[in-house]
Design a protein around this motif. Structure first.
Motif, PDB file in Angstrom:
ATOM      1  N   LEU A 136       0.968  -1.243  -0.019  1.00  0.00           N
ATOM      2  CA  LEU A 136       0.112  -0.025  -0.041  1.00  0.00           C
ATOM      3  C   LEU A 136       0.916   1.169  -0.042  1.00  0.00           C
ATOM      4  CD1 LEU A 136      -2.845  -0.962   2.357  1.00  0.00           C
ATOM      5  CD2 LEU A 136      -2.722  -1.226  -0.156  1.00  0.00           C
ATOM      6  N   ASP A 137       2.070   1.222  -0.035  1.00  0.00           N
ATOM      7  CA  ASP A 137       3.171   2.215   0.375  1.00  0.00           C
ATOM      8  C   ASP A 137       3.503   2.774  -1.286  1.00  0.00           C
ATOM      9  OD1 ASP A 137       4.604   4.460   0.955  1.00  0.00           O
ATOM     10  OD2 ASP A 137       6.172   3.025   1.992  1.00  0.00           O
ATOM     11  N   LEU A 138       2.846   3.475  -1.976  1.00  0.00           N
ATOM     12  CA  LEU A 138       3.142   3.493  -3.497  1.00  0.00           C
ATOM     13  C   LEU A 138       4.229   4.340  -3.678  1.00  0.00           C
ATOM     14  CD1 LEU A 138      -0.603   4.212  -4.601  1.00  0.00           C
ATOM     15  CD2 LEU A 138       0.553   1.752  -4.696  1.00  0.00           C
ATOM     16  N   GLU A 139       5.059   3.996  -4.589  1.00  0.00           N
ATOM     17  CA  GLU A 139       5.906   4.877  -5.420  1.00  0.00           C
ATOM     18  C   GLU A 139       5.497   6.297  -5.926  1.00  0.00           C
ATOM     19  OE1 GLU A 139       9.812   4.495  -8.433  1.00  0.00           O
ATOM     20  OE2 GLU A 139       8.379   2.870  -8.157  1.00  0.00           O
ATOM     21  N   ARG A 140       5.841   7.284  -5.594  1.00  0.00           N
ATOM     22  CA  ARG A 140       5.814   8.456  -6.298  1.00  0.00           C
ATOM     23  C   ARG A 140       6.369   8.714  -7.560  1.00  0.00           C
ATOM     24  NH1 ARG A 140       6.847  13.979  -6.904  1.00  0.00           N
ATOM     25  NH2 ARG A 140       5.200  15.295  -6.901  1.00  0.00           N
ATOM     26  N   ILE A 141       5.970   8.676  -8.804  1.00  0.00           N
ATOM     27  CA  ILE A 141       6.721   8.640 -10.154  1.00  0.00           C
ATOM     28  C   ILE A 141       6.934  10.102 -10.364  1.00  0.00           C
ATOM     29  CG2 ILE A 141       6.821   7.986 -12.582  1.00  0.00           C
ATOM     30  CD1 ILE A 141       5.170   5.587 -11.651  1.00  0.00           C
ATOM     31  N   GLU A 142       5.661  10.766 -10.311  1.00  0.00           N
ATOM     32  CA  GLU A 142       5.511  12.289 -10.743  1.00  0.00           C
ATOM     33  C   GLU A 142       4.599  12.961 -10.000  1.00  0.00           C
ATOM     34  OE1 GLU A 142       6.208  15.302 -11.500  1.00  0.00           O
ATOM     35  OE2 GLU A 142       7.469  14.426 -13.096  1.00  0.00           O
ATOM     36  N   GLU A 143       4.095  14.042 -10.469  1.00  0.00           N
ATOM     37  CA  GLU A 143       2.866  14.527  -9.640  1.00  0.00           C
ATOM     38  C   GLU A 143       1.673  14.026 -10.045  1.00  0.00           C
ATOM     39  OE1 GLU A 143       1.116  17.745  -7.259  1.00  0.00           O
ATOM     40  OE2 GLU A 143       3.231  17.093  -7.574  1.00  0.00           O
ATOM     41  N   ASN A 144       0.734  13.418  -9.188  1.00  0.00           N
ATOM     42  CA  ASN A 144      -0.327  12.729  -9.284  1.00  0.00           C
ATOM     43  C   ASN A 144      -0.173  11.468 -10.270  1.00  0.00           C
ATOM     44  OD1 ASN A 144      -1.960  15.171  -8.603  1.00  0.00           O
ATOM     45  ND2 ASN A 144      -1.711  15.989 -10.836  1.00  0.00           N
ATOM     46  N   LEU A 145       0.933  10.907 -10.000  1.00  0.00           N
ATOM     47  CA  LEU A 145       1.358   9.853 -10.520  1.00  0.00           C
ATOM     48  C   LEU A 145       2.151   8.557  -9.906  1.00  0.00           C
ATOM     49  CD1 LEU A 145       0.507   8.642 -13.415  1.00  0.00           C
ATOM     50  CD2 LEU A 145       3.156   9.098 -14.132  1.00  0.00           C
ATOM     51  N   TYR A 146       1.632   7.469  -9.536  1.00  0.00           N
ATOM     52  CA  TYR A 146       2.000   6.472  -8.495  1.00  0.00           C
ATOM     53  C   TYR A 146       2.126   5.261  -8.902  1.00  0.00           C
ATOM     54  CZ  TYR A 146       0.997  10.447  -5.555  1.00  0.00           C
ATOM     55  OH  TYR A 146       0.492  11.671  -5.009  1.00  0.00           O
ATOM     56  N   ARG A 147       3.172   4.323  -8.586  1.00  0.00           N
ATOM     57  CA  ARG A 147       3.354   2.858  -8.869  1.00  0.00           C
ATOM     58  C   ARG A 147       3.137   2.052  -7.619  1.00  0.00           C
ATOM     59  NH1 ARG A 147       7.745   2.677 -12.867  1.00  0.00           N
ATOM     60  NH2 ARG A 147       9.021   3.505 -11.108  1.00  0.00           N
ATOM     61  N   GLY A 148       2.445   0.979  -7.883  1.00  0.00           N
ATOM     62  CA  GLY A 148       2.270  -0.016  -7.200  1.00  0.00           C
ATOM     63  C   GLY A 148       2.458  -1.585  -7.375  1.00  0.00           C
TER      64      GLY A 148
END
Length: 290
Positions: free
Chosen positions: A12-24
């Motif tokens: 559940l601790d998503l990686e922030r890729i860019e503003e408003n963009l996350y990776r799980g």
């Protein structure tokens, strides 16, 4: 911390890729498809990351579009639809291999007082009085079909204790309702957003099963094809998911290859903390089964 809970929190601790963009990533890459509760929870976390912490989610509505691939990352793209004086609205699209697999709309609100009432929690045996709560659990599961036994004995971050296992051990046509005790197997702390995310994760567990009970079937039956189609959830009160909660479910309708199930989640002392509704695919492979 219990390793299954630690893995869930990492998921559940998503990686922030860019503003408003996350990776799980998926907690169980060896599975055939991504668990729906994981996608719901990760999409909610992505939305939470774009909202001030004093605003908590009060409702979410999601659609499952394609099965998720557990071996590949999922990218969550958040659209900031509205930031109002009291409410904040977000839309999240979960993307794999260039295609959307899930969409979520979530609304957040600043805490405020108001008129209050709630439905009453059903009177049921406590979690330690259920078939899976006592010393007879192993004996009970010993006579169960192998898929049922494997499911209930598998280590998981959420402990699940149905008040009755009759639906899984019999092909009798029973009332389409279910009462299930649930809790995280380790303390995850008091963070409201994280507790909401885990509650969203577990809300997809056992729910679809209930629409099958009236037909003498369960999700373990190879004669059916079952999958979640959509998921709606309303968060009423703060909750600590490491404490026991009762998930009371009923299915008012099934037909045309679909089943509808509703759920109410109560704390052990009877507070209604969330309501859930889900429609699922329950397509018959053998048309002689009714």
């Amino acid at each position: 911390m219990d390793p299954t809970v630690s893995k869930l929190l990492d998921t559940l601790d998503l990686e922030r890729i860019e503003e408003n963009l996350y990776r799980g990533l998926s907690a169980d890459p060896g599975w055939q498809r991504v668990f729906g509760g994981q996608v719901i929870a990760q999409a909610l976390v992505a939305a939470q990351r774009t909202v001030p912490p004093e605003r908590t989610c009060h409702s979410l509505h999601g659609y499952f579009i394609l099965p998720g691939d557990p071996s590949a990352p999922i990218v969550y793209q958040v659209a900031r639809l509205r930031d109002g004086g009291s409410f904040t609205t977000r839309r999240v699209e979960a993307i794999q291999h260039g295609r959307a697999i899930f969409t979520l709309a979530a609304s957040f609100q600043v805490a405020e007082d108001g008129l209050s009432h709630q439905s009453t929690m059903p009177e049921v045996p406590g979690p330690n009085e259920t078939g899976l709560g006592g010393e007879g659990a192993k004996a009970l599961l010993a006579g169960a079909p192998e898929p049922v036994r494997r499911y209930w004995e598998r280590p998981r971050p959420i402990e699940i204790r149905p008040v009755s296992l009759d639906h899984y051990l019999s092909d009798a046509k029973l009332a389409p309702e279910q009462r299930v005790w649930m809790r995280a197997v380790a303390d995850i702390g008091d963070d409201p957003a994280l507790n909401q995310a885990v509650l969203a994760y577990l809300s997809d567990m056992t729910l679809l099963d209930t629409s099958l009970f009236a037909h003498g079937l369960s999700v373990f039956d190879r004669r059916i094809q079952a999958a979640s189609l959509d998921h709606a959830m309303w968060f009423h009160e703060p909750v600590k998911v490491s404490d026991w909660m009762l998930y009371a479910q009923d299915s008012p309708f099934s037909g045309r290859g679909r089943g509808l199930t509703r759920g109410s989640i109560f704390t052990g002392d009877g507070r209604l903390v969330a309501s859930v509704a889900q429609e699922g695919l329950i397509r018959l492979k053998d048309r002689q089964v009714t």
